[in-house]
Design an enzyme around this catalytic site. Sequence first.
Site, PDB file in Angstrom:
ATOM      1  N   GLU A 166       1.459   3.346 -48.379  1.00 41.02           N
ATOM      2  CA  GLU A 166       1.920   1.917 -47.603  1.00 41.02           C
ATOM      3  C   GLU A 166       1.598   0.684 -48.008  1.00 41.02           C
ATOM      4  O   GLU A 166       0.880  -0.021 -47.759  1.00 41.02           O
ATOM      5  CB  GLU A 166       1.195   2.056 -46.377  1.00 41.02           C
ATOM      6  CG  GLU A 166       1.621   3.381 -45.381  1.00 41.02           C
ATOM      7  CD  GLU A 166       0.502   3.372 -44.168  1.00 41.02           C
ATOM      8  OE1 GLU A 166      -0.396   2.767 -43.866  1.00 41.02           O
ATOM      9  OE2 GLU A 166       1.003   4.351 -43.364  1.00 41.02           O
ATOM     10  N   GLU A 359       2.241  11.323 -43.080  1.00 37.43           N
ATOM     11  CA  GLU A 359       1.397  10.794 -41.992  1.00 37.43           C
ATOM     12  C   GLU A 359       2.154  11.009 -40.674  1.00 37.43           C
ATOM     13  O   GLU A 359       3.202  10.487 -40.670  1.00 37.43           O
ATOM     14  CB  GLU A 359       0.790   9.590 -41.967  1.00 37.43           C
ATOM     15  CG  GLU A 359      -0.392   9.603 -43.153  1.00 37.43           C
ATOM     16  CD  GLU A 359      -0.984   8.064 -43.247  1.00 37.43           C
ATOM     17  OE1 GLU A 359      -1.028   7.406 -42.127  1.00 37.43           O
ATOM     18  OE2 GLU A 359      -1.400   7.772 -44.335  1.00 37.43           O
TER      19      GLU A 359
HETATM   20  O1  IFM Z   1      -5.463   5.068 -40.511  1.00 36.15           O
HETATM   21  C1  IFM Z   1      -4.240   4.698 -40.979  1.00 36.15           C
HETATM   22  C2  IFM Z   1      -4.124   5.269 -42.588  1.00 36.15           C
HETATM   23  O2  IFM Z   1      -4.928   4.562 -43.395  1.00 36.15           O
HETATM   24  C3  IFM Z   1      -2.590   4.601 -42.926  1.00 36.15           C
HETATM   25  N1  IFM Z   1      -1.623   4.979 -42.019  1.00 36.15           N
HETATM   26  C4  IFM Z   1      -1.765   4.590 -40.739  1.00 36.15           C
HETATM   27  C5  IFM Z   1      -3.013   5.217 -40.188  1.00 36.15           C
HETATM   28  C6  IFM Z   1      -3.230   4.829 -38.858  1.00 36.15           C
HETATM   29  O3  IFM Z   1      -3.278   3.555 -38.526  1.00 36.15           O
END
Ligand code: IFM
Length: 454
Positions: A166, A359
Amino acid sequence: MAFRKDFLWGAAASSYQIEGAEAEDGREASVWDTFSRMKGKTYEGATGETACDHYHRYKEDVALMRALGLQAYRFSIAWPRVLSYGKHPGGSVNSKGLDFYSRLVDELLANDIEPFATLFHWDMPQALEDRGGWRSAESPAWFADYTAAVVRTLSDRVRFWMPHNEPQCFIGMGLADGAHAPGHKLPWKEVLQAGHHALLAHGKSVQSIRAHAKKPAQIGYAPVGCVAYPANPDSPHDIEAARWGTFAVREKNQWNSSWWMDPVFFGRYPEDGLKLYGADAPNFSAAEMQTIAQPLDWFGVNIYQGRPVRLTPQGAPEIVPFPPGYPHTTMRWPVTPEALRWGPRFYWERYKLPVYVTENGMANCDWLSADGNVHDPQRIEFLARYIGALKQAAADGVDVRGYFQWSILDNYEWAEGYRERFGLVFVDYATQQRIPKDSYHWYKQVIANNGAKV
Ligand code: IFM
């Protein structure tokens, strides 16, 4: 309509969010150690000092993954554990720190769990931040050296790699909004220049993985998927409008897909972004763009939410506002399962690589009930609908290869501290007791039947 037979069911977490042991075995400070100790930066002043104490409890955590039937685990490596800048300004390998990941990987493999390693999930060494961090033109070379140190040691066992998690967050929230470490509020020109260095670091890291890997590496990426989906899925016009909404760079902020993806896959910044950012666009050379666009093996993306888009009768795409009281998680993120049907589809069409959802999950208001269990029916509902939408993407013909639930454990949610619980396993931070939630037992069934019943 089914997921492919070799579909990978996973879960994810990251170093600073779960490991704790912040000063152990030679680990040096990261920007998050510094930032979380500044007054008022995190909820209740929480830090990752202990977090889930995973550094000491990784065997117990891997046993929980095994009992869940997990096939893949996505973790990140803490740069300041692996390289010491205190001893040597160029960074000397801290073998004790690196050993932790070696033990973790061995434990995963002994339990038939495929390791997916992320090299950077936001914990930049403070020593490098002091030299400019991602703002420094040297940062791509630092990252390539760090990559080499990790890959030399782990690549006899780790096949799947992602350089960055990210960039929208660690660049945008860290350097423009000041909401995340290192907490700067820089002019947009400097932010985008730092973003360019981060993208270049990605390219150099891929080169470094290919150069040092002991086994053929499978390399991907894990940006935020800023997804738009058609307000009416049966309308070809709305589908086209949503495709536009997914890739357009519309606002002068970090929240878009193509600024962070097109350079990696096409070797160029998107035209609309260059136009919008204007004089604030970064300086770059053709050779740098070529370095950024190293061939990758798969497309990873983190998708939590999307925005509905339609085509107006006048023929213009428009974002449809959510109605009052729309469903949302405790992060105030809208519940939009459609994002997991249309996001993978649009990315697969554009970048033409197999898709892994690196994710997806939700923060919920979970607590330990009087019966000793943690009941989270909303998470089960959320996951069933999102995974169901992903299955629809597979049925639409999208090459979807895997899904990682965020997160295996409740953990340190950055500026939100320990307020937000994302885990399949509840963590009592006072005792470090782990209690599998109802959603853990539900996900176990999903894995066991390869998503047949969602
Ligand atoms: O916890 C975070 C993660 O570190 C990166 N992506 C989003 C998740 C939830 O906010």
